[in-house]
Scaffold this active site. Structure first.
Site, PDB file in Angstrom:
ATOM      1  N   HIS A  86      43.956  52.562  49.680  1.00 55.79           N
ATOM      2  CA  HIS A  86      44.890  51.511  50.109  1.00 55.79           C
ATOM      3  C   HIS A  86      46.314  51.943  49.780  1.00 55.79           C
ATOM      4  O   HIS A  86      46.580  52.581  48.759  1.00 55.79           O
ATOM      5  CB  HIS A  86      44.547  50.159  49.484  1.00 55.79           C
ATOM      6  CG  HIS A  86      44.572  50.102  47.988  1.00 55.79           C
ATOM      7  ND1 HIS A  86      45.733  49.949  47.260  1.00 55.79           N
ATOM      8  CD2 HIS A  86      43.570  50.138  47.074  1.00 55.79           C
ATOM      9  CE1 HIS A  86      45.450  49.903  45.970  1.00 55.79           C
ATOM     10  NE2 HIS A  86      44.145  50.018  45.821  1.00 55.79           N
ATOM     11  N   ASP A  88      48.951  49.885  49.388  1.00 56.72           N
ATOM     12  CA  ASP A  88      49.760  48.892  48.683  1.00 56.72           C
ATOM     13  C   ASP A  88      49.576  48.979  47.173  1.00 56.72           C
ATOM     14  O   ASP A  88      48.612  49.567  46.672  1.00 56.72           O
ATOM     15  CB  ASP A  88      49.424  47.481  49.166  1.00 56.72           C
ATOM     16  CG  ASP A  88      47.956  47.132  48.994  1.00 56.72           C
ATOM     17  OD1 ASP A  88      47.096  47.988  49.279  1.00 56.72           O
ATOM     18  OD2 ASP A  88      47.646  46.004  48.564  1.00 56.72           O
ATOM     19  N   ASP A 118      46.585  53.861  41.155  1.00 53.86           N
ATOM     20  CA  ASP A 118      46.040  52.776  41.982  1.00 53.86           C
ATOM     21  C   ASP A 118      46.952  52.496  43.162  1.00 53.86           C
ATOM     22  O   ASP A 118      47.701  51.535  43.152  1.00 53.86           O
ATOM     23  CB  ASP A 118      45.860  51.522  41.117  1.00 53.86           C
ATOM     24  CG  ASP A 118      45.093  50.420  41.821  1.00 53.86           C
ATOM     25  OD1 ASP A 118      44.391  50.722  42.793  1.00 53.86           O
ATOM     26  OD2 ASP A 118      45.198  49.256  41.396  1.00 53.86           O
ATOM     27  N   GLU A 150      45.139  45.672  50.287  1.00 51.98           N
ATOM     28  CA  GLU A 150      43.928  45.578  49.464  1.00 51.98           C
ATOM     29  C   GLU A 150      44.151  44.717  48.243  1.00 51.98           C
ATOM     30  O   GLU A 150      43.255  43.980  47.809  1.00 51.98           O
ATOM     31  CB  GLU A 150      43.479  46.990  49.049  1.00 51.98           C
ATOM     32  CG  GLU A 150      42.119  47.058  48.386  1.00 51.98           C
ATOM     33  CD  GLU A 150      42.155  46.912  46.859  1.00 51.98           C
ATOM     34  OE1 GLU A 150      41.073  46.823  46.248  1.00 51.98           O
ATOM     35  OE2 GLU A 150      43.274  46.886  46.288  1.00 51.98           O
ATOM     36  N   GLU A 151      45.355  44.792  47.657  1.00 54.21           N
ATOM     37  CA  GLU A 151      45.620  44.101  46.397  1.00 54.21           C
ATOM     38  C   GLU A 151      45.793  42.586  46.558  1.00 54.21           C
ATOM     39  O   GLU A 151      45.816  41.868  45.557  1.00 54.21           O
ATOM     40  CB  GLU A 151      46.871  44.689  45.730  1.00 54.21           C
ATOM     41  CG  GLU A 151      46.763  46.152  45.328  1.00 54.21           C
ATOM     42  CD  GLU A 151      45.838  46.390  44.149  1.00 54.21           C
ATOM     43  OE1 GLU A 151      45.130  45.453  43.736  1.00 54.21           O
ATOM     44  OE2 GLU A 151      45.809  47.521  43.645  1.00 54.21           O
ATOM     45  N   GLU A 175      39.431  54.789  44.625  1.00 56.00           N
ATOM     46  CA  GLU A 175      39.912  53.919  43.540  1.00 56.00           C
ATOM     47  C   GLU A 175      39.769  54.638  42.196  1.00 56.00           C
ATOM     48  O   GLU A 175      38.909  55.505  42.026  1.00 56.00           O
ATOM     49  CB  GLU A 175      39.104  52.615  43.508  1.00 56.00           C
ATOM     50  CG  GLU A 175      39.362  51.673  44.659  1.00 56.00           C
ATOM     51  CD  GLU A 175      40.621  50.843  44.483  1.00 56.00           C
ATOM     52  OE1 GLU A 175      41.369  51.065  43.510  1.00 56.00           O
ATOM     53  OE2 GLU A 175      40.863  49.960  45.338  1.00 56.00           O
ATOM     54  N   HIS A 362      47.391  48.205  37.449  1.00 54.12           N
ATOM     55  CA  HIS A 362      47.999  46.872  37.294  1.00 54.12           C
ATOM     56  C   HIS A 362      48.697  46.722  35.936  1.00 54.12           C
ATOM     57  O   HIS A 362      48.946  45.603  35.494  1.00 54.12           O
ATOM     58  CB  HIS A 362      46.956  45.753  37.450  1.00 54.12           C
ATOM     59  CG  HIS A 362      46.226  45.767  38.750  1.00 54.12           C
ATOM     60  ND1 HIS A 362      45.426  44.718  39.178  1.00 54.12           N
ATOM     61  CD2 HIS A 362      46.169  46.689  39.747  1.00 54.12           C
ATOM     62  CE1 HIS A 362      44.898  45.008  40.363  1.00 54.12           C
ATOM     63  NE2 HIS A 362      45.343  46.204  40.717  1.00 54.12           N
TER      64      HIS A 362
END
Length: 389
Positions: A86, A88, A118, A150-151, A175, A362
């Site tokens: 992903h 984003d 990530d 995705e997030e 991931e 994150h």
């Protein structure tokens, strides 16, 4: 693009690619003040992939202006391997970062920056792995897939599943798993239950219909269901082996001496592989709707978002065995959710495996260990050789 037009030297090295990717904000968020387009990331990936001979298709996500998926294909044929990620990132708190989130910073044998693990780092490493095969005749195609949002919503992956793209046989989602293969994860459901009754003076309960008392009864039904599900379903591959239901937040009423007219509950359900989300919602509805009817309460029951289904690929699948052999690790289960269920809907044998640790995702000062770079490239080259040559 013909082989004579392939210009491998025009594609930057891993560090330069990741430096550029990190510099391009592509945050996705339910909050409009944070949300960004991912178009710049998709366009730069296309700019690097086309010189390697990839045929690039950029698809706008329906109903989401500024959000794009990318499908880049090297070679042709009915099977092949998808390397998926992903584009984003999550929002960030710059007060907690010790370096600029949008500048790739090297220290302590790590690269720091928003999205390093990530998961923009995976794109740079996947392109580096693909570089070796530029101009080579592939028996099955190599596809690099880059998704949007995705997030936040996972609408990029949903759109691809609805469009029936891409077509291939195998898919690895990069991931951050510390290069340990993951063949299953739980699903995520977040649900909203609201009761509305009638306010009135608390001195006489007959003057109203108490939504809070109705919710108390509904909570008991939910906890009973949770216990039944945990008796019925268990998977020893997970650290928490049973499905979970968390009563997250509740709001209701406005004063002690008024009958509560409204009460709203938000809760989270994490189903195991093999549990169907719609069946779970119907089971909940069958328990809480009679409460509302008996107490003459208006009820609303709906998902807070569409949810992520649970995911599982069999332990004896060819892709699982290949990744176990290349990494030396047995495929396992994780608690976090991915886009894997939507790639499975496309008929792809799917596995999750990439560089970096989910512990850094994150987080302020997100990083990827430099020691993860070469093994990632080696493993991805091994997969390309096995499933494309």
């Amino acid at each position: 693009m013909s082989q004579s037009e392939i210009n491998v030297a025009s594609v930057p090295g891993v560090k330069d690619m990741l430096t550029r990717l990190i510099s391009l904000p592509s945050i996705s968020s339910a909050s409009a003040k944070w949300d960004h387009s991912n178009e710049a990331v998709v366009r730069i990936l296309a700019e690097w992939l086309e010189p390697l001979g990839f045929a690039v298709e950029i698809l706008e996500v329906p109903g989401m202006p500024g959000k794009f998926n990318l499908i880049a294909t090297l070679g042709s044929g009915p099977g092949g391997l998808v390397l998926s990620g992903h584009t984003d990132t999550v929002p960030y708190d710059d007060q907690r970062w010790t370096s600029d989130p949008f500048t790739l910073t090297e220290r302590d044998n790590r690269w720091y920056g928003l999205g390093t693990c990530d998961m923009k780092g995976f794109f740079a490493l996947a392109i580096e792995a693909a570089r070796e095969f530029a101009g080579s005749p592939l028996k099955e195609p190599l596809i690099l897939l880059a998704t949007a949002d995705e997030e936040s919503s996972m609408n990029g992956a949903r759109a691809l599943a609805e469009a029936g793209k891409p077509k291939a046989r195998y898919a690895v989602i990069g991931e951050p798993t510390s290069l340990k293969p993951v063949r299953m994860h739980k699903g995520i459901m977040m649900e909203r239950l609201k009761f509305e009754g009638q306010s009135g003076h608390s001195s006489n309960p007959a003057l109203g219909r108490n939504a809070l008392e109705g919710m108390h009864e509904a909570l008991s039904e939910l906890l009973t269901l949770r216990g039944q599900w945990q008796e019925q379903y268990r998977n020893p591959n997970f650290e928490v082996q049973v499905p979970t239901l968390n009563l997250g937040c509740i709001h209701g009423g406005d004063n002690p001496n008024r009958i509560c007219a409204q009460c709203e509950l938000h809760f989270d359900l994490r189903p195991l592989p093999g549990m169907d989300m719609e069946s779970l919602r119907q089971a909940i509805l069958s328990k809480v709707q009679p409460v509302a009817e008996r107490r003459e309460l208006t009820m609303e029951f709906e998902p807070l978002f569409d949810g992520v289904p649970p995911f599982e690929t069999p332990a004896d699948a060819a892709l699982v065995k290949a990744c176990e052999k290349l990494t030396g690790h047995t495929a396992h289960a994780v608690a976090f959710a991915t886009e894997a269920p939507w790639l499975q809907k496309l008929g792809l044998e799917t596995l999750v495996m990439g560089p970096g640790s989910i512990d850094q995702a994150h987080q302020p000062d997100e990083y990827i260990e430099l020691a993860q770079l070469e093994p990632t490239i080696r493993i991805l080259k091994g997969l390309i050789r096995q499933f494309c040559l």
